[in-house]
Design a protein around this motif. Structure first.
Motif, short mmCIF file in Angstrom:
data_model
loop_
_atom_site.label_atom_id
_atom_site.label_comp_id
_atom_site.label_asym_id
_atom_site.label_seq_id
_atom_site.Cartn_x
_atom_site.Cartn_y
_atom_site.Cartn_z
N LEU A 1 0.86 -1.18 0.00
CA LEU A 1 0.00 0.00 0.00
C LEU A 1 0.90 1.22 0.00
CD1 LEU A 1 -2.91 -0.79 2.49
CD2 LEU A 1 -3.09 -0.28 0.06
N ASP A 2 0.90 1.95 -1.10
CA ASP A 2 1.74 3.14 -1.19
C ASP A 2 1.16 4.29 -0.39
OD1 ASP A 2 3.59 1.91 -2.94
OD2 ASP A 2 2.18 2.22 -4.58
N ARG B 1 -8.90 7.46 -0.76
CA ARG B 1 -8.08 7.14 -1.94
C ARG B 1 -7.01 6.13 -1.56
NH1 ARG B 1 -3.48 9.65 -4.57
NH2 ARG B 1 -3.55 9.31 -6.84
N ILE B 2 -7.01 4.98 -2.25
CA ILE B 2 -6.08 3.89 -1.98
C ILE B 2 -5.20 3.68 -3.20
CG2 ILE B 2 -5.87 1.48 -1.25
CD1 ILE B 2 -7.39 3.26 0.71
N VAL B 3 -3.89 3.66 -3.00
CA VAL B 3 -2.93 3.43 -4.08
C VAL B 3 -1.98 2.32 -3.64
CG1 VAL B 3 -1.12 4.41 -5.53
CG2 VAL B 3 -3.06 5.83 -4.82
N GLY B 4 -1.76 1.34 -4.52
CA GLY B 4 -0.84 0.25 -4.19
C GLY B 4 -0.52 -0.60 -5.39
N VAL C 1 -5.83 -5.44 2.60
CA VAL C 1 -5.85 -5.85 1.20
C VAL C 1 -5.64 -7.35 1.17
CG1 VAL C 1 -4.76 -5.62 -1.06
CG2 VAL C 1 -4.90 -3.63 0.45
N ARG C 2 -6.57 -8.07 0.51
CA ARG C 2 -6.48 -9.53 0.46
C ARG C 2 -6.44 -10.01 -0.99
NH1 ARG C 2 -10.90 -11.59 5.01
NH2 ARG C 2 -9.98 -10.45 6.79
N ASP C 3 -5.76 -11.13 -1.19
CA ASP C 3 -5.73 -11.81 -2.48
C ASP C 3 -7.10 -12.44 -2.72
OD1 ASP C 3 -5.30 -13.42 -4.68
OD2 ASP C 3 -3.36 -14.16 -4.00
N GLY D 1 -1.79 -5.02 5.60
CA GLY D 1 -2.63 -4.64 6.71
C GLY D 1 -2.59 -5.66 7.83
N PRO D 2 -3.39 -5.42 8.86
CA PRO D 2 -4.34 -4.30 8.96
C PRO D 2 -3.65 -2.95 9.12
CG PRO D 2 -4.29 -5.55 11.00
CD PRO D 2 -3.44 -6.31 10.02
#
Length: 838
Positions: free
Chosen positions: A133-134, A140-143, A203-205, A214-215
């Motif tokens: 996770l950047d 707003r989520i960037v990764g 974030v999960r596969d 995470g968490p």
């Protein structure tokens, strides 16, 4: 007919193709089916067909030997007599304690070690997904996420807030910063959360549910609003819902796409012959008013008996019944081959055959089969390949829709283990690409009278006889007379015994040079044609020709237009490379100064202008790429215009001569170059219409010498558009179509729009890999990552779509099997018609 398409990578050398015949390998075998731990199949000795062939069955490191002695079932039906060479075994009994579904299983001929067809089962490849996770900036989520075991996978992730899935994403966005860690860069994701409150994010596969990131503590709080703010709040909520819907549609579409690497599963899902699909094919066939007779022409020469039986059966199983099969045997040494052909001809009056006493070669033998044909159209089938059940039906439907002299379809290969692999998803007809490579191949259907008029197949061209035929058909009917049918209608078998599989590479390359060279001489072209051994070596075995067109005499003056605003060092590197590495005899550089404010800029510009080939022109006003370049044309003296970004650097001296030689050809309106990132990967190899919602670059991130699908990343070809970062066009064409649209497309897509206007005027757009330059991309203007820039980009994309409509949705040079969202030529969407999905 031989297949000139690039072969799939060779497999383990111990897994031989049982179609190969020799004194030391006189065996055939096939695994017909598997139900859990139970396997069914057959194995046959040609020398002693009634003697059981010992088989070695392995599971992991354990193995046992069995003797097949049952009725072979499928083989008995194909050959029309009872053959006791079948087997049925239970892996759970043979290997107690092993889980056959999680263990590699192989069935081989004990005497030779060769696998039976379909005889290898390998557990799913391991996955090792890493992610990051950047930034988490409010909603707003960037990764990014990468499967390090297979970077071709576009990893799908779920976003959870307070242990509840609130969004999902496909990690397939371009992230060039990832190239420092991985070999590819299309692994980023970015999204806006619609939830209004939450404390913890994960974030999960999506595939296995593993937590990738995470968490992570977050701070999402519902706004405290008074009664007067409720209307505005509800409008904001509606706006967010609409945005979520806009984001969700491409996300779901990309998530549904399959990787090209997963083509075997894609084939099973969309193309496999099933009980539910058969009645649909029959219903379509019954609706046809016009029913042309197809003559399927099959030259035969010592094929594996069961492969020949399957090839014939694939014709007999056609959903469209108005066909004849014309077989010519080229003095096969095996009496069983001739016996099988005679038996099949006796079973079905639509099958006719002729037998030769002496071997004459594939061209002469194909012509003998052609002499039996009575049909309106000829379809070519190799003796060890298969037609799809709807092959002739689809061709009949195409002819009913709009008659055309020549048709060709997409195709795939059947691996020795029985899987469908190596799909060839072809562009619409492109004489430019055909000059370098016979990408047309199978299934080829042509009017019989036309094939006879051009003389059929020419003897002495074995190995390239099909390429030669298509070129001669092109000369007769023109590009408009050859139509691509984007359906997988032909299944070529990977069989090393065939000519295309065992031919001497040097002989095949010499043959391509010969047939392409003769084609250019017959059409009045002065191009120099040679076998492209360099591309063959660098691409891993692509059989192609190199065509060098001559420059006009005298060579036209070229004006190279380089706009800039400051960026003194960047411009100095750009212009200096042009002056040092442009071997073209007559050019000028127009450096357009767009209100530069940095005091270091003017001295650099003045220093560059000391060279008589460089002039500086001024442009004032807001940034408008189209207006800047339109205005610069007025200062140019050349008959040809080369629009070039200030962050492009020349690599080889012949780049401009290569482009001018193509532009000088009749009917060409623009030429684009191969642009590379500084790390040597592809930045531009032509533009794909409809990609990413409007237009996008092909083969981004591919290695500089990697061939790409069907060699399209290393061979000159026709494209729908090229980037304005390096675009060569004639002044006459530029003025005729009104230049770039500076009103509606001031920053983005004006280059795409210009190329489409050229095609509307009857001119072609070409791309060449033989003009290579480095492109740093958006070094001065920056990326479109602010809300204002994103809105401007979206507005220009809307205008482009409104102007060009269906043309933008149907790029003829990008096969519709490929998904347009995400990296090009990498993911597959449901195939195009003709029948609706069920």
């Amino acid at each position: 007919m031989s297949n000139s398409l690039p072969a799939p990578p060779a497999s383990d050398t111990t897994t031989g193709d049982l179609g190969r015949r020799s004194a030391t390998e006189p065996f055939y075998g096939r695994l017909e089916g598997r139900e859990g731990a139970r396997l069914f199949g057959w194995a046959l000795s040609v020398a002693a067909p009634d003697t059981p062939v010992p088989l070695l069955v392995s599971a992991g490191s354990a193995s046992v030997t069995i003797l097949p002695d049952r009725d072979s079932g499928a083989l008995s039906r194909l050959l029309g007599r009872r053959v006791r060479c079948g087997f049925e075994l239970d892996l759970a009994q043979l290997f107690p304690g092993l889980d056959p579904l999680r263990t590699a299983v192989g069935v081989r001929i004990a005497a030779t070690g060769h696998l039976l067809e379909n005889g290898l089962s390998v557990p799913a490849a391991p996955r090792a997904v890493v992610a990051n996770l950047d930034s988490v900036d409010g909603p707003r989520i960037v990764g990014w996420a990468v499967n390090t075991e297979d970077e071709r996978e576009a990893v799908e992730v779920d976003i959870l807030v307070d242990d509840r899935i609130v969004a999902g994403a496909v990690a397939n966005q371009q992230r060039r910063d990832l190239l420092s860690r991985f070999t590819t860069c299309d692994h980023g994701f970015e999204l806006l959360l619609s939830v209004r409150s939450g404390r913890v994010l994960e974030v999960r596969d999506r595939r296995d549910g593993a937590v990738l990131c995470g968490p992570v503590p977050i701070a999402l709080h519902a706004d405290e609003t008074g009664p007067d703010d409720r209307l505005a709040e509800r409008l904001d909520e509606v706006s967010r819902i609409l945005q979520d819907l806009r984001d969700e549609v491409p996300r779901r579409r990309a998530a549904a796409a399959r990787s090209v690497a997963d083509y075997a599963a894609y084939f099973d899902e969309h193309y496999a012959d099933t009980a539910t699909r058969r009645p649909q094919l029959s219903a379509r066939a019954a609706k046809l008013d016009r029913r042309p007779l197809f003559s399927v022409v099959m030259p035969v020469c010592d094929p594996p008996l069961w492969m020949l039986a399957e090839a014939i059966e694939s014709v007999r199983a056609q959903a469209y019944g108005h066909w004849e099969l014309c077989i010519a045997d080229d003095a096969s040494r095996d009496d069983a081959v001739r016996l099988l052909i005679r038996q099949e001809a006796a079973r079905d009056p639509r099958i006719r055959a002729v037998f030769s006493a002496a071997r004459g070669g594939v061209s002469a033998n194909t012509n003998r089969a052609l002499s039996l044909a009575l049909g309106d159209h000829v379809a070519f089938l190799d003796h060890d390949d298969r037609l799809a059940p709807d092959a002739l039906l689809v061709m009949a439907e195409e002819l009913a829709r709009a008659p055309v002299p020549v048709l060709y379809s997409d195709e795939d290969r059947i691996a020795p283990d029985g899987r469908h692999v190596a799909p060839a998803f072809k562009p619409d007809f492109d004489p430019e690409l055909l000059s370098s490579l016979n990408y047309v191949c199978h299934l080829l259907v042509a009017e019989r009278r036309l094939v006879l008029e051009v003389g059929g197949l020419r003897e002495g061209y074995e190995g390239v006889q099909d390429h030669d035929l298509v070129l001669r058909l092109l000369e007769r009917v023109g590009a408009a007379g050859i139509r691509h049918v984007p359906r997988v209608l032909y299944h070529g078998r990977i069989n090393p015994a065939s000519l295309s599989g065992s031919g001497d590479p040097a002989v095949l390359l010499d043959g391509i040079e010969r047939v392409v060279g003769e084609h250019h001489r017959r059409t009045g072209s002065r191009a120099a044609v040679t076998a492209d051994r360099e591309t063959h070596a660098r691409s891993g075995g692509l059989f192609c020709a190199r065509i060098r067109h001559p420059l006009p005499t005298p060579a036209p003056k070229v004006s190279i237009i380089v706009p800039t605003k400051d960026a003194a060092e960047l411009v100095r590197d750009c212009v200096s490379s042009l002056l040092a590495k442009t071997g073209y005899p007559d050019y000028e550089i127009i450096l357009v100064d767009h209100d530069s404010a940095d005091p270091r800029s003017r001295p650099v510009f003045d220093n560059l202008a000391r060279d008589p080939r460089v002039r500086v022109a001024a442009f004032h006003g807001p940034f408008n790429w189209a207006a800047i370049n339109n205005a610069a044309v007025g200062a140019c003296r050349g008959d040809a215009l080369c629009f070039l970004n200030n962050d492009v650097v020349a690599i080889h001296p012949d780049w401009l001569a290569e482009m001018v030689s193509l532009l000088a050809r009749p009917g060409v309106g623009a030429v684009g170059a191969k642009l590379l990132y500084p790390n040597g990967t592809v930045q531009h190899a032509g533009v794909i219409l409809g990609a990413e919602g409007a237009a996008g670059h092909a083969f981004v991130g591919l290695g500089a010498d990697e061939p790409g699908h069907l060699g399209q990343a290393v061979l000159p070809r026709t494209v729908s558009a090229v980037t304005g970062a390096c675009l060569l066009t004639s002044r006459a064409a530029f003025e005729a179509v009104g230049g770039f649209d500076m009103v509606n497309l001031p920053v983005a897509y004006a280059d795409v729009d210009y190329c489409l206007k050229l095609q509307g005027a009857g001119l072609r757009v070409l791309w060449t890999p033989h003009a290579r330059l480095y492109h740093l991309e958006t070094q001065t203007r920056g990326t479109d990552d602010t809300p204002e820039k994103m809105e401007r980009l979206a507005g220009e994309a809307r205008h482009l779509r409104a102007r060009w409509g269906e043309r933008l949705l149907n790029d003829p040079f990008y096969n519709p099997h490929f998904e347009r969202l995400g990296p090009s030529h990498r993911r597959l969407c449901p195939p195009p018609g003709p029948e609706p999905r069920t």
